[in-house]
Design a protein around this motif. Structure first.
Motif, PDB file in Angstrom:
ATOM      1  N   ALA A  20      -4.299 -61.212  -7.113  1.00  7.26           N
ATOM      2  CA  ALA A  20      -4.416 -62.637  -6.783  1.00  7.26           C
ATOM      3  C   ALA A  20      -3.073 -63.189  -6.322  1.00  7.26           C
ATOM      4  CB  ALA A  20      -4.920 -63.415  -7.997  1.00  7.26           C
ATOM      5  N   GLY A  21      -3.102 -63.946  -5.242  1.00  7.77           N
ATOM      6  CA  GLY A  21      -1.903 -64.578  -4.728  1.00  7.77           C
ATOM      7  C   GLY A  21      -1.046 -63.692  -3.834  1.00  7.77           C
ATOM      8  N   MET A  22      -1.429 -62.427  -3.690  1.00  7.46           N
ATOM      9  CA  MET A  22      -0.653 -61.480  -2.886  1.00  7.46           C
ATOM     10  C   MET A  22      -1.373 -61.247  -1.556  1.00  7.46           C
ATOM     11  SD  MET A  22       1.832 -60.680  -5.022  1.00  7.46           S
ATOM     12  CE  MET A  22       2.545 -59.073  -4.818  1.00  7.46           C
ATOM     13  N   ARG A  23      -0.604 -60.787  -0.567  1.00  7.69           N
ATOM     14  CA  ARG A  23      -1.168 -60.434   0.746  1.00  7.69           C
ATOM     15  C   ARG A  23      -0.937 -58.947   0.989  1.00  7.69           C
ATOM     16  NH1 ARG A  23      -2.124 -64.542   4.455  1.00  7.69           N
ATOM     17  NH2 ARG A  23      -1.705 -63.105   6.141  1.00  7.69           N
ATOM     18  N   LEU A  24      -1.938 -58.311   1.560  1.00  9.85           N
ATOM     19  CA  LEU A  24      -1.833 -56.906   1.936  1.00  9.85           C
ATOM     20  C   LEU A  24      -1.458 -56.828   3.405  1.00  9.85           C
ATOM     21  CD1 LEU A  24      -2.323 -53.838   1.480  1.00  9.85           C
ATOM     22  CD2 LEU A  24      -4.724 -54.271   2.068  1.00  9.85           C
ATOM     23  N   SER A  25      -0.484 -56.003   3.712  1.00  8.51           N
ATOM     24  CA  SER A  25      -0.117 -55.719   5.100  1.00  8.51           C
ATOM     25  C   SER A  25      -0.071 -54.212   5.235  1.00  8.51           C
ATOM     26  CB  SER A  25       1.248 -56.332   5.419  1.00  8.51           C
ATOM     27  OG  SER A  25       1.613 -56.052   6.751  1.00  8.51           O
ATOM     28  N   GLU A  26      -0.692 -53.698   6.284  1.00  5.37           N
ATOM     29  CA  GLU A  26      -0.798 -52.241   6.422  1.00  5.37           C
ATOM     30  C   GLU A  26      -0.838 -51.870   7.898  1.00  5.37           C
ATOM     31  OE1 GLU A  26      -3.249 -49.940   3.328  1.00  5.37           O
ATOM     32  OE2 GLU A  26      -4.535 -50.089   5.075  1.00  5.37           O
ATOM     33  N   ARG A  27      -0.114 -50.824   8.250  1.00  3.21           N
ATOM     34  CA  ARG A  27      -0.143 -50.257   9.603  1.00  3.21           C
ATOM     35  C   ARG A  27      -0.176 -48.745   9.451  1.00  3.21           C
ATOM     36  NH1 ARG A  27       1.243 -52.622  14.920  1.00  3.21           N
ATOM     37  NH2 ARG A  27       1.031 -54.802  14.503  1.00  3.21           N
ATOM     38  N   SER A  28      -1.001 -48.091  10.251  1.00  6.00           N
ATOM     39  CA  SER A  28      -1.119 -46.633  10.189  1.00  6.00           C
ATOM     40  C   SER A  28      -1.073 -46.034  11.578  1.00  6.00           C
ATOM     41  CB  SER A  28      -2.438 -46.231   9.521  1.00  6.00           C
ATOM     42  OG  SER A  28      -2.483 -46.680   8.189  1.00  6.00           O
ATOM     43  N   GLU A 106       6.465 -52.228  -1.297  1.00  3.68           N
ATOM     44  CA  GLU A 106       6.246 -51.648   0.029  1.00  3.68           C
ATOM     45  C   GLU A 106       6.360 -50.131  -0.095  1.00  3.68           C
ATOM     46  OE1 GLU A 106       7.428 -52.886   4.420  1.00  3.68           O
ATOM     47  OE2 GLU A 106       9.197 -52.508   3.179  1.00  3.68           O
ATOM     48  N   SER A 107       5.560 -49.422   0.697  1.00  4.77           N
ATOM     49  CA  SER A 107       5.636 -47.962   0.682  1.00  4.77           C
ATOM     50  C   SER A 107       5.465 -47.391   2.083  1.00  4.77           C
ATOM     51  CB  SER A 107       4.565 -47.371  -0.235  1.00  4.77           C
ATOM     52  OG  SER A 107       3.277 -47.597   0.304  1.00  4.77           O
ATOM     53  N   PHE A 108       5.900 -46.148   2.215  1.00  9.47           N
ATOM     54  CA  PHE A 108       5.789 -45.375   3.451  1.00  9.47           C
ATOM     55  C   PHE A 108       5.234 -44.022   3.062  1.00  9.47           C
ATOM     56  CE2 PHE A 108       9.602 -48.003   3.283  1.00  9.47           C
ATOM     57  CZ  PHE A 108       9.220 -48.988   4.177  1.00  9.47           C
ATOM     58  N   VAL A 109       4.035 -43.709   3.566  1.00  3.29           N
ATOM     59  CA  VAL A 109       3.317 -42.528   3.104  1.00  3.29           C
ATOM     60  C   VAL A 109       2.793 -41.737   4.298  1.00  3.29           C
ATOM     61  CG1 VAL A 109       1.366 -41.730   1.714  1.00  3.29           C
ATOM     62  CG2 VAL A 109       2.543 -43.826   1.076  1.00  3.29           C
ATOM     63  N   LEU A 110       2.935 -40.413   4.228  1.00  4.34           N
ATOM     64  CA  LEU A 110       2.261 -39.525   5.169  1.00  4.34           C
ATOM     65  C   LEU A 110       1.274 -38.713   4.350  1.00  4.34           C
ATOM     66  CD1 LEU A 110       1.937 -38.422   8.023  1.00  4.34           C
ATOM     67  CD2 LEU A 110       3.654 -36.695   7.449  1.00  4.34           C
ATOM     68  N   ASP A 111      -0.005 -38.989   4.576  1.00  2.17           N
ATOM     69  CA  ASP A 111      -1.057 -38.353   3.789  1.00  2.17           C
ATOM     70  C   ASP A 111      -2.179 -37.926   4.724  1.00  2.17           C
ATOM     71  OD1 ASP A 111      -2.145 -37.472   1.405  1.00  2.17           O
ATOM     72  OD2 ASP A 111      -3.029 -39.397   0.887  1.00  2.17           O
ATOM     73  N   VAL A 114      -1.799 -38.854   8.405  1.00  2.00           N
ATOM     74  CA  VAL A 114      -1.725 -40.273   8.775  1.00  2.00           C
ATOM     75  C   VAL A 114      -0.543 -40.917   8.059  1.00  2.00           C
ATOM     76  CG1 VAL A 114      -2.910 -42.509   8.730  1.00  2.00           C
ATOM     77  CG2 VAL A 114      -4.215 -40.408   9.144  1.00  2.00           C
ATOM     78  N   PHE A 115       0.349 -41.532   8.862  1.00  2.00           N
ATOM     79  CA  PHE A 115       1.448 -42.300   8.297  1.00  2.00           C
ATOM     80  C   PHE A 115       0.961 -43.721   8.080  1.00  2.00           C
ATOM     81  CE2 PHE A 115       4.503 -45.647   9.241  1.00  2.00           C
ATOM     82  CZ  PHE A 115       5.368 -45.477   8.168  1.00  2.00           C
ATOM     83  N   THR A 116       1.280 -44.286   6.906  1.00  2.00           N
ATOM     84  CA  THR A 116       0.926 -45.675   6.618  1.00  2.00           C
ATOM     85  C   THR A 116       2.122 -46.389   6.006  1.00  2.00           C
ATOM     86  OG1 THR A 116      -1.379 -45.072   6.213  1.00  2.00           O
ATOM     87  CG2 THR A 116      -0.658 -47.210   5.369  1.00  2.00           C
ATOM     88  N   ALA A 117       2.446 -47.541   6.576  1.00  2.00           N
ATOM     89  CA  ALA A 117       3.382 -48.489   5.969  1.00  2.00           C
ATOM     90  C   ALA A 117       2.500 -49.544   5.322  1.00  2.00           C
ATOM     91  CB  ALA A 117       4.285 -49.113   7.020  1.00  2.00           C
ATOM     92  N   ARG A 118       2.666 -49.752   4.023  1.00  2.00           N
ATOM     93  CA  ARG A 118       1.760 -50.635   3.288  1.00  2.00           C
ATOM     94  C   ARG A 118       2.581 -51.525   2.364  1.00  2.00           C
ATOM     95  NH1 ARG A 118      -1.138 -46.694   0.852  1.00  2.00           N
ATOM     96  NH2 ARG A 118      -2.643 -46.691   2.534  1.00  2.00           N
TER      97      ARG A 118
END
Length: 158
Positions: A20-28, A106-111, A114-118
């Motif tokens: 609650a109160g947070m925003r999700l931002s994601e790019r892959s 914030e995280s940077f993942v290659l799984d 697929v690379f995702t900045a989240r």
């Protein structure tokens, strides 16, 4: 203020329920198998953030380590205290610390290729709440820059 212990590391995996109160931002972006080693090496270091325009720690991200990121915007240098909450062969994630304009992680993942900045976040103070449209715009642009950096690294690895 830090994320509750149960929430730390939540950006390591896809987020189903945004707090609650947070925003999700994601790019892959997909990463070809032959480029994944180079991308893993890049996102497992602070060099990744440096290429995105930040000053940062020199040592590799290690869970529990604290440090400061910094970035110039319109000639003003903003410092961003952080703490690494996880780091492994897939990437790393950090939470913001008091004094950071944003509260969150914030995280940077290659799984699975697929690379995702989240990130999950919200402005950290009333002043930053007032500037939240600008913060969101900068965050979207920075996440787009992350995918361009990964794409360039993948192209160079071919």
């Amino acid at each position: 203020m830090t994320l509750p212990r149960y929430a730390r590391g939540m950006t390591r995996h896809p987020i189903v329920d945004v707090p609650a109160g947070m925003r999700l931002s994601e790019r892959s972006i997909a990463v070809a198998p032959e480029a994944q080693g180079a991308v893993r090496a890049l996102i497992g270091s602070w060099e990744f953030k440096r290429r995105a325009g930040f000053d940062g720690p020199t040592a590799a991200p290690v869970a529990g380590n604290e440090g400061t990121l910094a970035k110039r915007v319109l000639g003003i240098r903003f410092t961003e205290p952080i703490r690494v909450v996880w780091a492994d062969e897939r990437g790393f994630g950090y939470e913001t610390r008091p004094g950071h304009p944003i509260y969150g992680e914030e995280s940077f993942v290659l799984d699975d290729g697929v690379f995702t900045a989240r990130s999950i976040s919200r402005p950290s103070t009333v002043v930053w709440w007032l500037l939240s449209p600008a913060l969101r715009l900068m965050q979207r642009r920075t996440h787009a820059r992350y995918t361009r950096i990964v794409a360039a690294e993948a192209d160079a690895a071919h």
